[in-house]
Design an enzyme around this catalytic site. Sequence first.
Site, short mmCIF file in Angstrom:
data_model
loop_
_atom_site.label_atom_id
_atom_site.label_comp_id
_atom_site.label_asym_id
_atom_site.label_seq_id
_atom_site.Cartn_x
_atom_site.Cartn_y
_atom_site.Cartn_z
N ASP A 88 27.74 34.98 -10.18
CA ASP A 88 26.80 34.37 -9.24
C ASP A 88 25.45 35.07 -9.33
OD1 ASP A 88 27.93 36.73 -8.07
OD2 ASP A 88 27.41 36.05 -6.07
N GLU A 154 29.65 38.20 -5.60
CA GLU A 154 29.14 39.57 -5.47
C GLU A 154 27.86 39.60 -4.65
OE1 GLU A 154 27.21 43.35 -6.17
OE2 GLU A 154 26.39 41.40 -6.66
N1 BES Z 1 23.58 44.48 -9.59
C1 BES Z 1 23.43 44.75 -8.20
C2 BES Z 1 23.73 46.19 -7.84
C3 BES Z 1 22.54 47.02 -8.18
C4 BES Z 1 21.49 47.08 -7.29
C5 BES Z 1 22.44 47.64 -9.39
C6 BES Z 1 20.35 47.77 -7.61
C7 BES Z 1 21.29 48.31 -9.74
C8 BES Z 1 20.24 48.38 -8.86
C9 BES Z 1 24.30 43.81 -7.40
O1 BES Z 1 24.33 42.52 -7.94
C10 BES Z 1 23.70 43.67 -6.03
O2 BES Z 1 22.62 43.17 -5.91
N2 BES Z 1 24.43 44.10 -5.01
C11 BES Z 1 24.05 43.84 -3.67
C12 BES Z 1 25.33 43.91 -2.89
C13 BES Z 1 25.33 43.20 -1.58
C14 BES Z 1 24.85 41.80 -1.63
C15 BES Z 1 26.69 43.32 -0.96
C16 BES Z 1 23.05 44.84 -3.16
O3 BES Z 1 23.04 46.01 -3.58
O4 BES Z 1 22.20 44.45 -2.35
ZN ZN Z 2 22.44 41.50 -7.43
#
Ligand code: BES
Ligand code: ZN
Length: 460
Positions: A88, A154
């Site tokens: 997603d 996710e």
């Molecule tokens: N890929 C990200 C996690 C991430 C964030 C990696 C910043 C590297 C740098 C993941 O898809 C994400 O955005 N996670 C969300 C989680 C939430 C929606 C539960 C986040 O960190 O906001």
């Molecule tokens: Zn993300």
Amino acid sequence: MQDVLGYIDAHRERFVRELVEWVKIPSISALPAHAPDMLRNAEHLCAALAALGADRAEVLTTRGHPAVFASFDHAPGKPTLLVYGHHDVQPIDPLGEWVSPPFEPAVRDGRLYGRGVVDDKGQVWIHLKAIEAFLRGGGGKLPINLKLIVEGEEEVGSEHLGDVMREHEELLRADYVCVSDTAMFGRGIPSLCVGLRGLAYFEVHVSGPSGDVHSGSFGGGIANPANALARILARLHDDDGHVTIPGFYDRVRVLTQPEKDEIASLPHDDAAWLAMSGARAAVGEAGFSTLERIWCRPTLDVCGLTSGFQGEGAKTIIPATASAKVSCRLVPDQTPDEIGRLLAEHVMRLAPPGVKVEVVTLHGGMPYLAPTSHPVFEVARRAFSKAFGGKPTVFIREGGSIPFVRTIADATGKPCLLMGFGQPDENAHAPNEWLDLENFHLGIKSAAHLYDELAKMVTP
Ligand code: BES
Ligand code: ZN
């Protein structure tokens, strides 16, 4: 390995063209109108895995968006690696700021632009292509057993993945977990992420009069929900940037001196880091460096504020309601449940008379800290460095969250390798998201080296 690596070089352009086709599907999990795209997106991935000759490739339905599972059971007696990613993507607004349309991926200056290219479709595709390189370029067999679980929720908190895990516990059984959904410390620096922050996300709703009322007739005589909300929010931090919620820091693990030293040894430049955001100054909790603040300290941030008249010009009203979206990034050993309770209690204590205040929890996820003394981290380090021309692999943390990592780590007790190929400036979640195509290429080689190095380990 030479034939595998040669295959990856020879098919470099096609791999990008294939990724482009997948990115065209607008798999925005947050928007209900895209539910059919979520299914189409999962089916596209599943078909690609089946075409690779997976022993099993299926779309797993959930009470939310579908996930995709595949397995390649090629190497009896060898370790099994579970690769996790998500199919997603985030919404695309503000659309006007995209240079090329988000779902018409375009290559400019060695970068692929489009929604989801780095977060996380490109990083999932890296593993598919590493698998393909072994199967088509390297003798038709993988050196380890591989499983992939690619979820569709996710970006909206992975609400239903726990159910998938419970229902398909045997499918997800593995010796190691690998997640490609994080960023490298900087361009060309192979980086294993060994810590993720958790998340607790809330809305605070304040209501006053039953509808907007004239601020001349009522102003000064009734409580204003916007004023009340501003007052509550302003009291959630002190002047040193600490969160004022009683008990908020009680479970926060204090950084050890070796941990502080390791972070301080990284080639971080505050000015360059700041420039990526366009913000005016690096500010935060007193007593911590920028990297400590964004990786190892909990936060409380207002992500959205809504109240009253938003049009052009002036309109004299007392708004009926005001609301804020508030997120806390969490660190070990904080939990979203406890932080939610503490925040709600404190907000209620701060609520001024004359308004109704409610705190609603949207979603949450636990933080993760990798058991870096496990030998598999040195193996991953070696694999990553091999792909990046021998450059040393650094251990970093990430301020973002991937809630499933902690869920699977706790459920399996297995170490999780966060081998990410993004870059912090690639505009994930923002307009003009891009993927460095050199990282994409070297990422495929890194994954191939990881499989190869893991095969040399004794099965645990
Ligand atoms: N890929 C990200 C996690 C991430 C964030 C990696 C910043 C590297 C740098 C993941 O898809 C994400 O955005 N996670 C969300 C989680 C939430 C929606 C539960 C986040 O960190 O906001
Ligand atoms: Zn993300």
